[in-house]
Design a protein around this motif. Structure first.
Motif, PDB file in Angstrom:
ATOM      1  N   ARG A  58       0.843  -1.338  -0.073  1.00 37.61           N
ATOM      2  CA  ARG A  58      -0.033   0.034   0.152  1.00 37.61           C
ATOM      3  C   ARG A  58       0.895   1.078  -0.055  1.00 37.61           C
ATOM      4  O   ARG A  58       0.141   1.829  -0.939  1.00 37.61           O
ATOM      5  CB  ARG A  58      -1.495  -0.150   1.596  1.00 37.61           C
ATOM      6  CG  ARG A  58      -2.509  -0.852   1.087  1.00 37.61           C
ATOM      7  CD  ARG A  58      -2.924  -0.603   2.239  1.00 37.61           C
ATOM      8  NE  ARG A  58      -3.396   0.303   2.441  1.00 37.61           N
ATOM      9  CZ  ARG A  58      -4.636   0.880   2.208  1.00 37.61           C
ATOM     10  NH1 ARG A  58      -5.204   0.000   1.438  1.00 37.61           N
ATOM     11  NH2 ARG A  58      -5.300   2.485   2.993  1.00 37.61           N
TER      12      ARG A  58
ATOM     13  N   CYS B 172       0.825   1.649  -4.781  1.00 39.31           N
ATOM     14  CA  CYS B 172      -0.107   3.018  -4.816  1.00 39.31           C
ATOM     15  C   CYS B 172       0.206   4.634  -4.865  1.00 39.31           C
ATOM     16  O   CYS B 172       0.192   4.346  -3.793  1.00 39.31           O
ATOM     17  CB  CYS B 172      -1.297   2.893  -3.818  1.00 39.31           C
ATOM     18  SG  CYS B 172      -1.799   0.942  -3.319  1.00 39.31           S
TER      19      CYS B 172
ATOM     20  N   ARG C 138      -5.825   6.899  -4.969  1.00 38.19           N
ATOM     21  CA  ARG C 138      -7.259   6.950  -4.285  1.00 38.19           C
ATOM     22  C   ARG C 138      -7.609   5.813  -5.009  1.00 38.19           C
ATOM     23  O   ARG C 138      -7.866   4.511  -4.539  1.00 38.19           O
ATOM     24  CB  ARG C 138      -8.449   8.025  -3.942  1.00 38.19           C
ATOM     25  CG  ARG C 138      -7.789   8.962  -2.974  1.00 38.19           C
ATOM     26  CD  ARG C 138      -8.761   9.900  -2.396  1.00 38.19           C
ATOM     27  NE  ARG C 138      -8.735  10.185  -1.461  1.00 38.19           N
ATOM     28  CZ  ARG C 138      -9.453  11.527  -0.714  1.00 38.19           C
ATOM     29  NH1 ARG C 138     -10.689  11.217  -0.951  1.00 38.19           N
ATOM     30  NH2 ARG C 138      -9.135  12.255   0.241  1.00 38.19           N
ATOM     31  N   ASP C 139      -7.687   5.862  -6.137  1.00 35.57           N
ATOM     32  CA  ASP C 139      -8.323   4.811  -7.315  1.00 35.57           C
ATOM     33  C   ASP C 139      -7.398   3.631  -6.792  1.00 35.57           C
ATOM     34  O   ASP C 139      -8.360   2.491  -7.320  1.00 35.57           O
ATOM     35  CB  ASP C 139      -7.923   5.607  -8.770  1.00 35.57           C
ATOM     36  CG  ASP C 139      -9.159   6.927  -8.567  1.00 35.57           C
ATOM     37  OD1 ASP C 139     -10.146   7.139  -8.299  1.00 35.57           O
ATOM     38  OD2 ASP C 139      -9.146   7.744 -10.116  1.00 35.57           O
TER      39      ASP C 139
ATOM     40  N   LEU D 151      -5.976   2.638  -4.427  1.00 35.26           N
ATOM     41  CA  LEU D 151      -6.567   1.514  -3.109  1.00 35.26           C
ATOM     42  C   LEU D 151      -7.196   0.752  -3.107  1.00 35.26           C
ATOM     43  O   LEU D 151      -7.403  -0.797  -3.013  1.00 35.26           O
ATOM     44  CB  LEU D 151      -6.553   2.966  -2.094  1.00 35.26           C
ATOM     45  CG  LEU D 151      -5.127   3.508  -1.917  1.00 35.26           C
ATOM     46  CD1 LEU D 151      -6.130   4.898  -0.348  1.00 35.26           C
ATOM     47  CD2 LEU D 151      -4.576   3.112  -1.086  1.00 35.26           C
ATOM     48  N   GLU D 152      -8.754   0.949  -4.250  1.00 34.62           N
ATOM     49  CA  GLU D 152      -9.676   0.183  -3.317  1.00 34.62           C
ATOM     50  C   GLU D 152      -9.434  -1.155  -4.783  1.00 34.62           C
ATOM     51  O   GLU D 152      -9.534  -2.234  -4.216  1.00 34.62           O
ATOM     52  CB  GLU D 152     -11.219   0.070  -4.208  1.00 34.62           C
ATOM     53  CG  GLU D 152     -11.903  -0.367  -4.551  1.00 34.62           C
ATOM     54  CD  GLU D 152     -13.428   0.231  -5.077  1.00 34.62           C
ATOM     55  OE1 GLU D 152     -14.292  -0.966  -5.426  1.00 34.62           O
ATOM     56  OE2 GLU D 152     -12.821   1.465  -5.240  1.00 34.62           O
ATOM     57  N   ARG D 153      -8.394  -1.355  -6.076  1.00 32.65           N
ATOM     58  CA  ARG D 153      -7.740  -1.694  -7.025  1.00 32.65           C
ATOM     59  C   ARG D 153      -6.971  -2.829  -5.778  1.00 32.65           C
ATOM     60  O   ARG D 153      -6.878  -4.333  -6.221  1.00 32.65           O
ATOM     61  CB  ARG D 153      -7.328  -1.136  -8.350  1.00 32.65           C
ATOM     62  CG  ARG D 153      -8.431  -0.843  -9.075  1.00 32.65           C
ATOM     63  CD  ARG D 153      -7.754   0.115 -10.102  1.00 32.65           C
ATOM     64  NE  ARG D 153      -8.420   0.638 -10.674  1.00 32.65           N
ATOM     65  CZ  ARG D 153      -8.196   1.907 -10.959  1.00 32.65           C
ATOM     66  NH1 ARG D 153      -6.547   2.277 -11.102  1.00 32.65           N
ATOM     67  NH2 ARG D 153      -9.005   3.290 -12.041  1.00 32.65           N
ATOM     68  N   TYR D 154      -5.809  -2.252  -5.041  1.00 32.24           N
ATOM     69  CA  TYR D 154      -5.235  -2.858  -5.070  1.00 32.24           C
ATOM     70  C   TYR D 154      -5.688  -3.568  -3.449  1.00 32.24           C
ATOM     71  O   TYR D 154      -5.083  -5.253  -3.686  1.00 32.24           O
ATOM     72  CB  TYR D 154      -3.938  -1.744  -3.721  1.00 32.24           C
ATOM     73  CG  TYR D 154      -3.262  -2.741  -2.592  1.00 32.24           C
ATOM     74  CD1 TYR D 154      -1.648  -2.961  -3.847  1.00 32.24           C
ATOM     75  CD2 TYR D 154      -3.505  -3.069  -1.242  1.00 32.24           C
ATOM     76  CE1 TYR D 154      -0.902  -3.708  -2.550  1.00 32.24           C
ATOM     77  CE2 TYR D 154      -2.252  -3.512  -1.009  1.00 32.24           C
ATOM     78  CZ  TYR D 154      -0.612  -4.022  -1.776  1.00 32.24           C
ATOM     79  OH  TYR D 154      -0.036  -4.903  -0.771  1.00 32.24           O
ATOM     80  N   GLU D 155      -6.373  -3.868  -2.576  1.00 31.76           N
ATOM     81  CA  GLU D 155      -7.526  -4.493  -1.705  1.00 31.76           C
ATOM     82  C   GLU D 155      -8.015  -5.500  -2.611  1.00 31.76           C
ATOM     83  O   GLU D 155      -7.693  -6.676  -1.916  1.00 31.76           O
ATOM     84  CB  GLU D 155      -8.568  -3.564  -1.034  1.00 31.76           C
ATOM     85  CG  GLU D 155      -7.663  -2.239  -0.485  1.00 31.76           C
ATOM     86  CD  GLU D 155      -6.366  -3.211   1.074  1.00 31.76           C
ATOM     87  OE1 GLU D 155      -6.821  -4.121   0.871  1.00 31.76           O
ATOM     88  OE2 GLU D 155      -6.164  -2.887   1.667  1.00 31.76           O
ATOM     89  N   ARG D 156      -8.729  -5.401  -3.968  1.00 30.54           N
ATOM     90  CA  ARG D 156      -8.881  -6.771  -4.291  1.00 30.54           C
ATOM     91  C   ARG D 156      -8.514  -7.982  -4.927  1.00 30.54           C
ATOM     92  O   ARG D 156      -8.524  -8.521  -4.510  1.00 30.54           O
ATOM     93  CB  ARG D 156     -10.011  -5.438  -5.334  1.00 30.54           C
ATOM     94  CG  ARG D 156     -10.850  -6.823  -6.244  1.00 30.54           C
ATOM     95  CD  ARG D 156     -12.244  -6.401  -7.022  1.00 30.54           C
ATOM     96  NE  ARG D 156     -11.485  -5.637  -8.481  1.00 30.54           N
ATOM     97  CZ  ARG D 156     -11.186  -4.108  -8.484  1.00 30.54           C
ATOM     98  NH1 ARG D 156     -11.613  -3.404  -7.497  1.00 30.54           N
ATOM     99  NH2 ARG D 156     -10.649  -3.351  -9.322  1.00 30.54           N
TER     100      ARG D 156
END
Length: 401
Positions: free
Chosen positions: A66, A70, A73-74, A76-81
């Motif tokens: 992270r 990254c 902000r865009d 972060l969601e892709r990273y978590e998924r």
């Protein structure tokens, strides 16, 4: 980054699936496929951060990624998924290193951080317990989709759900204000009038870049049955990022763009299954390509678009008809790409009548049998040259019979 450091990082990409770095490098590849701009510099920072922290602890690797991979902000969601799809859910146990014949497919590459894992003096616990094992997701990237079992297909579907290929862009006729570019006479004159004729700064404008349309023609005939689901999930992922039209081809031509508009890939696949009547049937590539060009392509859908055919090239009809329609398509499209899952087989030569007739009108001929091959296909659609695993460029006509 210095040249020596860059060379060191690129060299680590060549580690085999069982190497400890292959897990992290494969994870970065998956992030790039999901749309995260994980550059070589960020990759190098990520590897250094993991080495400083505890490489086998899930929380430390998660935090290192992270912080280094990254860029906004865009991401972060892709990273978590992607992290959840690649390393599995939190709380998994560490698989012990097992060496049996044939070569094992190991499971989880990271473990959760136990309480009190660090000693009182702050030293690291001995050993590198889990990262030395290759993640099953990295092994899965290179597996032929047609030979996966149910559990592996479920994991592949999770990785494809995180996939977000970018399409090409083009210069449109519209212009926008810009600091550099051609002088905008209207805005410059208006600025002079507003100042009462006093000298003013020249106003400039530049042409706007817009995404180029992509058209996917996915073969759902019987010979393509082991690959059709994965290829359609790839189409679903592509439609989320760029203007995309999707058709299935078999014994009929079916437009399924609306069915693939569902955000949830499983709902999209269910809607698509109900809409396509010719699953596992025959193949009439020439006739259906002619129908596509007459109804949609000639009227504008294929003009200036990147057209991708995902098929093994088996043709029940006249190969000459397919060759004629491919020449029509090539004259309309910006680029024609053909992805053939059979191309990855050792000794493959495109001698099938349909494939041999189509290849002279194909700009790029690539594989389509695995997740890694689909990542290369996404790079080709984005505008990069197609490169096979040996490093040779695959250009139009390179594999003509």
């Amino acid at each position: 980054m210095t040249d020596s450091a860059r060379a060191a990082v690129e060299g680590r990409w060549a580690d085999g699936p069982a190497g400890p770095d292959a897990v992290l490098l494969g994870f970065v590849r998956a992030l790039r496929a999901a749309g995260v701009d994980a550059s070589t510099e960020r990759l190098y920072a990520f590897l250094r951060a993991v080495d400083v922290l505890r490489p086998g602890v899930r929380a430390d690797v998660h935090a290192a990624g992270r912080a280094t991979l990254c860029g906004g902000r865009d991401d972060l969601e892709r990273y978590e998924r992607v992290f959840a799809a690649y390393f599995g859910p939190a709380g998994g146990s560490v698989a012990p290193p097992v060496r049996t014949a044939p070569a094992p497919r190991t499971r989880l590459a990271l473990r959760d951080a136990p309480s009190g894992a660090r000693a009182a003096d702050g030293s690291e616990p001995p050993g590198r317990p889990a990262l030395a094992l290759a993640s099953s997701a990295e092994v899965l990237r290179h597996r032929d989709v047609g030979g996966l079992d149910a559990a592996e297909r479920a994991q592949l579907n999770r990785l494809l759900a995180a996939f977000a290929p970018h399409g090409q862009t083009r210069l449109s006729a519209r212009r926008r204000p810009a600091r550099r570019g051609a002088v905008d006479p209207r805005r410059t004159v208006r600025e002079l009038l507003r100042r009462g004729g006093e000298p003013a700064l020249l106003r400039r404008h530049a042409r706007v870049r817009r995404p180029r349309r992509m058209v996917l023609l996915v073969d759902v005939s019987g010979s393509m049955a082991p690959y059709a689901d994965a290829l359609l999930r790839f189409a679903h992922a592509a439609a989320r990022r760029t203007p995309t039209e999707v058709f299935t081809i078999g014994t009929r031509l079916t437009r399924v763009t609306r069915e693939l508009a569902h955000r949830d890939p499983d709902l999209a696949m269910a809607a698509l299954a109900a809409a396509v009547p010719d699953w596992r049937g025959g193949t009439r590539l020439g006739e259906l390509l002619r129908e596509f060009l007459n109804r949609w392509g000639q009227r504008g859908m294929a003009r200036g678009a990147v057209v991708v055919l995902l098929s093994d090239g088996w043709e029940r009809g006249d190969p000459e008809l397919l060759g004629t329609q491919m020449r029509r398509l090539h004259a309309l499209a910006h680029r024609v790409v053909w992805a053939n899952p059979r191309k990855a087989r050792p000794g493959y030569v495109p001698l099938a009548g349909g494939m041999a007739a189509a290849l002279p009108s194909v700009d790029v001929f690539v594989e389509g049998h695995s997740l890694a091959a689909l990542e290369r296909l996404a790079a080709v659609v984005r505008g990069a040259a197609a490169v096979d695993p040996a490093g040779a460029a695959v250009r139009r006509g390179a594999e003509r019979a």
